[in-house]
Design a protein around this motif. Structure first.
Motif, mmCIF file in Angstrom:
data_model
loop_
_atom_site.group_PDB
_atom_site.id
_atom_site.type_symbol
_atom_site.label_atom_id
_atom_site.label_comp_id
_atom_site.label_asym_id
_atom_site.label_seq_id
_atom_site.Cartn_x
_atom_site.Cartn_y
_atom_site.Cartn_z
ATOM 1 N N ALA A 222 0.882 -1.324 0.074
ATOM 2 C CA ALA A 222 0.096 0.139 0.008
ATOM 3 C C ALA A 222 0.762 1.312 -0.052
ATOM 4 C CB ALA A 222 -0.905 0.026 1.185
ATOM 5 N N LEU A 223 0.409 2.486 -0.951
ATOM 6 C CA LEU A 223 1.036 3.429 -0.769
ATOM 7 C C LEU A 223 0.206 4.670 -0.153
ATOM 8 C CD1 LEU A 223 2.595 3.512 -4.413
ATOM 9 C CD2 LEU A 223 4.083 3.495 -2.519
ATOM 10 N N THR A 224 0.711 5.535 0.506
ATOM 11 C CA THR A 224 0.066 6.492 1.063
ATOM 12 C C THR A 224 1.251 7.629 1.351
ATOM 13 O OG1 THR A 224 0.706 5.947 3.659
ATOM 14 C CG2 THR A 224 -1.325 5.009 2.464
ATOM 15 N N GLY A 225 0.545 8.883 1.788
ATOM 16 C CA GLY A 225 1.315 10.031 1.820
ATOM 17 C C GLY A 225 1.058 10.842 0.839
ATOM 18 N N ALA A 226 2.223 11.413 0.248
ATOM 19 C CA ALA A 226 2.050 12.619 -0.768
ATOM 20 C C ALA A 226 1.888 11.800 -1.996
ATOM 21 C CB ALA A 226 3.581 13.548 -0.912
ATOM 22 N N PRO A 227 0.838 12.327 -2.987
ATOM 23 C CA PRO A 227 1.116 11.320 -4.009
ATOM 24 C C PRO A 227 2.204 11.419 -5.158
ATOM 25 C CG PRO A 227 -0.593 13.335 -4.066
ATOM 26 C CD PRO A 227 0.437 13.475 -3.043
ATOM 27 N N VAL A 228 2.300 10.328 -5.616
ATOM 28 C CA VAL A 228 3.756 9.725 -6.212
ATOM 29 C C VAL A 228 3.320 9.067 -7.390
ATOM 30 C CG1 VAL A 228 4.028 7.783 -4.954
ATOM 31 C CG2 VAL A 228 6.056 8.760 -5.952
ATOM 32 N N ASP A 229 3.997 9.213 -8.633
ATOM 33 C CA ASP A 229 3.845 8.452 -9.695
ATOM 34 C C ASP A 229 4.134 7.047 -9.445
ATOM 35 O OD1 ASP A 229 2.726 10.594 -11.139
ATOM 36 O OD2 ASP A 229 4.782 11.480 -11.753
ATOM 37 N N ALA A 230 3.420 5.982 -9.643
ATOM 38 C CA ALA A 230 3.773 4.765 -9.225
ATOM 39 C C ALA A 230 3.381 3.704 -10.518
ATOM 40 C CB ALA A 230 2.959 4.465 -8.020
ATOM 41 N N ARG A 231 4.578 2.953 -11.031
ATOM 42 C CA ARG A 231 4.041 2.201 -12.169
ATOM 43 C C ARG A 231 4.730 0.565 -11.644
ATOM 44 N NH1 ARG A 231 2.055 3.828 -16.643
ATOM 45 N NH2 ARG A 231 1.771 5.991 -16.764
ATOM 46 N N VAL A 232 3.899 -0.229 -12.286
ATOM 47 C CA VAL A 232 4.641 -1.581 -12.572
ATOM 48 C C VAL A 232 4.712 -2.154 -13.968
ATOM 49 C CG1 VAL A 232 4.443 -4.081 -11.914
ATOM 50 C CG2 VAL A 232 4.222 -2.650 -10.077
ATOM 51 N N GLY A 233 5.531 -2.022 -14.833
ATOM 52 C CA GLY A 233 5.607 -1.995 -16.096
ATOM 53 C C GLY A 233 4.654 -0.882 -16.624
ATOM 54 N N ASP A 234 3.790 -0.965 -17.662
ATOM 55 C CA ASP A 234 2.972 0.219 -18.143
ATOM 56 C C ASP A 234 1.827 0.392 -17.478
ATOM 57 O OD1 ASP A 234 1.716 -2.348 -18.803
ATOM 58 O OD2 ASP A 234 1.581 -1.877 -21.002
ATOM 59 N N GLN A 235 1.617 -0.185 -16.078
ATOM 60 C CA GLN A 235 0.338 -0.097 -15.465
ATOM 61 C C GLN A 235 0.794 0.555 -13.994
ATOM 62 O OE1 GLN A 235 -1.528 -3.782 -14.260
ATOM 63 N NE2 GLN A 235 -3.036 -2.901 -13.221
ATOM 64 N N THR A 236 -0.390 1.735 -14.129
ATOM 65 C CA THR A 236 -0.216 2.886 -12.854
ATOM 66 C C THR A 236 -0.686 2.099 -11.722
ATOM 67 O OG1 THR A 236 -0.241 4.397 -14.556
ATOM 68 C CG2 THR A 236 -0.843 5.171 -12.498
ATOM 69 N N LEU A 237 -0.149 2.348 -10.626
ATOM 70 C CA LEU A 237 -0.800 2.090 -9.212
ATOM 71 C C LEU A 237 -1.178 3.267 -8.599
ATOM 72 C CD1 LEU A 237 0.921 -0.656 -9.889
ATOM 73 C CD2 LEU A 237 1.711 -0.565 -7.406
ATOM 74 N N PRO A 238 -2.545 3.232 -8.187
ATOM 75 C CA PRO A 238 -3.155 4.085 -7.327
ATOM 76 C C PRO A 238 -2.487 4.187 -5.914
ATOM 77 C CG PRO A 238 -4.650 2.249 -7.258
ATOM 78 C CD PRO A 238 -3.435 1.875 -8.131
ATOM 79 N N GLY A 239 -2.525 5.316 -5.075
ATOM 80 C CA GLY A 239 -2.337 5.283 -3.663
ATOM 81 C C GLY A 239 -3.555 5.169 -2.866
ATOM 82 N N TRP A 240 -3.338 5.065 -1.692
ATOM 83 C CA TRP A 240 -4.330 4.901 -0.482
ATOM 84 C C TRP A 240 -5.408 3.715 -0.586
ATOM 85 C CZ3 TRP A 240 -3.995 8.106 3.576
ATOM 86 C CH2 TRP A 240 -3.049 9.154 3.547
ATOM 87 N N THR A 241 -4.653 2.533 -1.438
ATOM 88 C CA THR A 241 -5.396 1.299 -1.445
ATOM 89 C C THR A 241 -4.298 0.227 -1.202
ATOM 90 O OG1 THR A 241 -7.048 0.037 -2.685
ATOM 91 C CG2 THR A 241 -5.335 1.178 -3.992
ATOM 92 N N ARG A 242 -4.993 -0.855 -1.608
ATOM 93 C CA ARG A 242 -4.008 -2.277 -1.198
ATOM 94 C C ARG A 242 -3.944 -2.838 -2.821
ATOM 95 N NH1 ARG A 242 -5.320 -6.938 2.869
ATOM 96 N NH2 ARG A 242 -7.076 -7.330 1.250
ATOM 97 N N CYS A 243 -2.451 -3.261 -3.326
ATOM 98 C CA CYS A 243 -2.099 -3.699 -4.465
ATOM 99 C C CYS A 243 -1.568 -5.192 -4.351
ATOM 100 C CB CYS A 243 -1.484 -3.019 -5.178
ATOM 101 S SG CYS A 243 -2.101 -1.396 -5.787
ATOM 102 N N VAL A 244 -1.693 -6.189 -5.014
ATOM 103 C CA VAL A 244 -0.973 -7.581 -5.064
ATOM 104 C C VAL A 244 -0.018 -7.182 -6.129
ATOM 105 C CG1 VAL A 244 -0.974 -9.902 -4.659
ATOM 106 C CG2 VAL A 244 -2.900 -8.504 -3.755
ATOM 107 N N LEU A 245 1.228 -7.398 -5.806
ATOM 108 C CA LEU A 245 2.223 -7.530 -6.915
ATOM 109 C C LEU A 245 2.664 -9.083 -7.102
ATOM 110 C CD1 LEU A 245 4.679 -4.392 -5.912
ATOM 111 C CD2 LEU A 245 2.583 -4.361 -7.100
ATOM 112 N N PRO A 246 2.761 -9.608 -8.332
ATOM 113 C CA PRO A 246 3.025 -11.051 -8.672
ATOM 114 C C PRO A 246 4.889 -10.808 -8.592
ATOM 115 C CG PRO A 246 2.805 -9.869 -10.690
ATOM 116 C CD PRO A 246 2.366 -8.689 -9.469
ATOM 117 N N ALA A 247 5.344 -12.003 -8.053
ATOM 118 C CA ALA A 247 6.699 -12.352 -8.175
ATOM 119 C C ALA A 247 7.492 -11.794 -9.513
ATOM 120 C CB ALA A 247 6.844 -13.883 -7.896
ATOM 121 N N GLY A 248 8.531 -11.227 -9.141
ATOM 122 C CA GLY A 248 9.261 -10.474 -10.332
ATOM 123 C C GLY A 248 9.018 -9.011 -10.499
ATOM 124 N N SER A 249 7.698 -8.563 -10.044
ATOM 125 C CA SER A 249 7.342 -7.194 -10.310
ATOM 126 C C SER A 249 8.300 -6.117 -10.034
ATOM 127 C CB SER A 249 6.300 -6.688 -9.414
ATOM 128 O OG SER A 249 5.230 -7.594 -9.522
#
Length: 327
Positions: free
Chosen positions: A72-99
């Protein structure tokens, strides 16, 4: 299976709730600068034991996750990406192995937090995993992260989707950051310090009317404020006294210094004010060049605001727990 630091970002370090109770030994608190953001990041990944998270400043790190990981990412808004997919903040994400998670710059604000399920398996020093960068205490010999560092995930409770997580997953709901992030830049609450009356009349008025700018020399020890010079009526010769985060000191330069998470436990500069504890997290999100101004408050009002925030935060934490249980 490690989390590998490919790029460290700017001043990225492990922080938890702080190293409390050791001031008599000369050891400061350290800990997360934006305490609610750190706490909510942990709540979103179902951490309940005060686990350490990564705190990063202005620019985030690039990390490779060798195993499926809940983040999970919180705090100041930050540009977050895994590959070409943008990750939102203030929620929960599951990253696969190798991300590979790339955290870029912040559009506004100063500090972000990355929590992972189970926290990080680093040894506690005096009961805390926090990194005190100034005192060189904590993980990695008290330094910020560097490229090539490896972070081992802690042992969290099993979470069913992880074994089969092969694609990035984002939880369908998240938190509204608005109540927990200082978008409005409203004045910070300050009450008069022990030496406030030693300021001359003009400086007493300026403290609550002038606008200061956060200096580029600010860090986790203190926020230095540039602007109108404040002057004492006469020079003071003081012995060192106890100091805490939020103490507003006046050095000979006349430019105030607001102590932050890595504040020294004693100091000899005049104490002209004390920032309300509830506003420390708001100050932590001001970046160099941002404006800072104060409104006068009292100890009673500051205590009431802190208690009210604790109640709001606890209600939200309880809500997150119920939502996660029903997911």
């Amino acid at each position: 299976m490690s989390v590998i630091v490919m790029k460290p970002g700017l001043l990225t370090s492990l922080q938890d709730g702080g190293r409390l109770g050791y001031a008599a030994l000369g050891v400061g608190r350290a800990g997360a600068m934006d305490w609610p953001a750190w706490r909510l990041a942990n709540a979103l990944v179902d951490n309940t034991k005060g686990e350490a998270a990564l705190e990063f400043t202005l620019t985030g790190p690039t990390l490779r996750f060798e195993q499926p990981t809940v983040i999970a990412l919180t705090g100041a808004p930050v540009d977050a990406r895994v590959g070409d997919q943008t990750l939102p903040g203030w929620t929960r994400c599951v990253l696969p192995a190798g991300s590979v998670l790339q955290l870029g710059g912040m559009r506004h604000g100063c500090r972000g937090y990355l929590a992972i399920r189970g926290g990080f398996a680093t040894a506690a020093v005096l009961g805390s995993q926090s990194t005190d960068l100034n005192a060189r205490i904590g993980p990695f010999d008290g330094r910020s992260l560097q490229s090539g560092d490896r972070l081992e995930p802690g042992a969290g409770d099993p979470w069913p989707p992880l074994p089969s997580a092969k694609t990035l997953q984002v939880m369908r709901w998240g938190l509204d950051p608005q109540p927990w992030f200082d978008y409005g830049r409203t004045p910070l609450a300050l009450w008069r310090g022990h030496h406030f009356d030693q300021l001359d009349d003009t400086s007493q008025q300026a403290l609550f009317k002038a606008t200061f700018a956060l200096s580029k020399d600010s860090n986790r020890v203190a926020s230095r404020l540039d602007g109108q010079r404040l002057n004492l009526r006469r020079p003071l010769e003081l012995i060192s006294e106890a100091s805490v985060p939020g103490t507003l000191q006046l050095p000979p330069s006349g430019q105030p210094i607001l102590l932050q998470a890595e504040a020294p436990v004693t100091g000899g500069y005049p104490r002209i004010g004390q920032l309300a504890a509830v506003d420390l997290s708001r100050l932590a999100q001001r970046r160099p060049g941002d404006t800072v101004c104060f409104r006068e408050t009292t100890l009673d009002e500051a205590a009431q605001r802190l208690a009210a925030r604790r109640q709001r935060l606890q209600r939200l934490l309880d809500h997150i727990e119920r939502r996660l249980e029903s997911a």
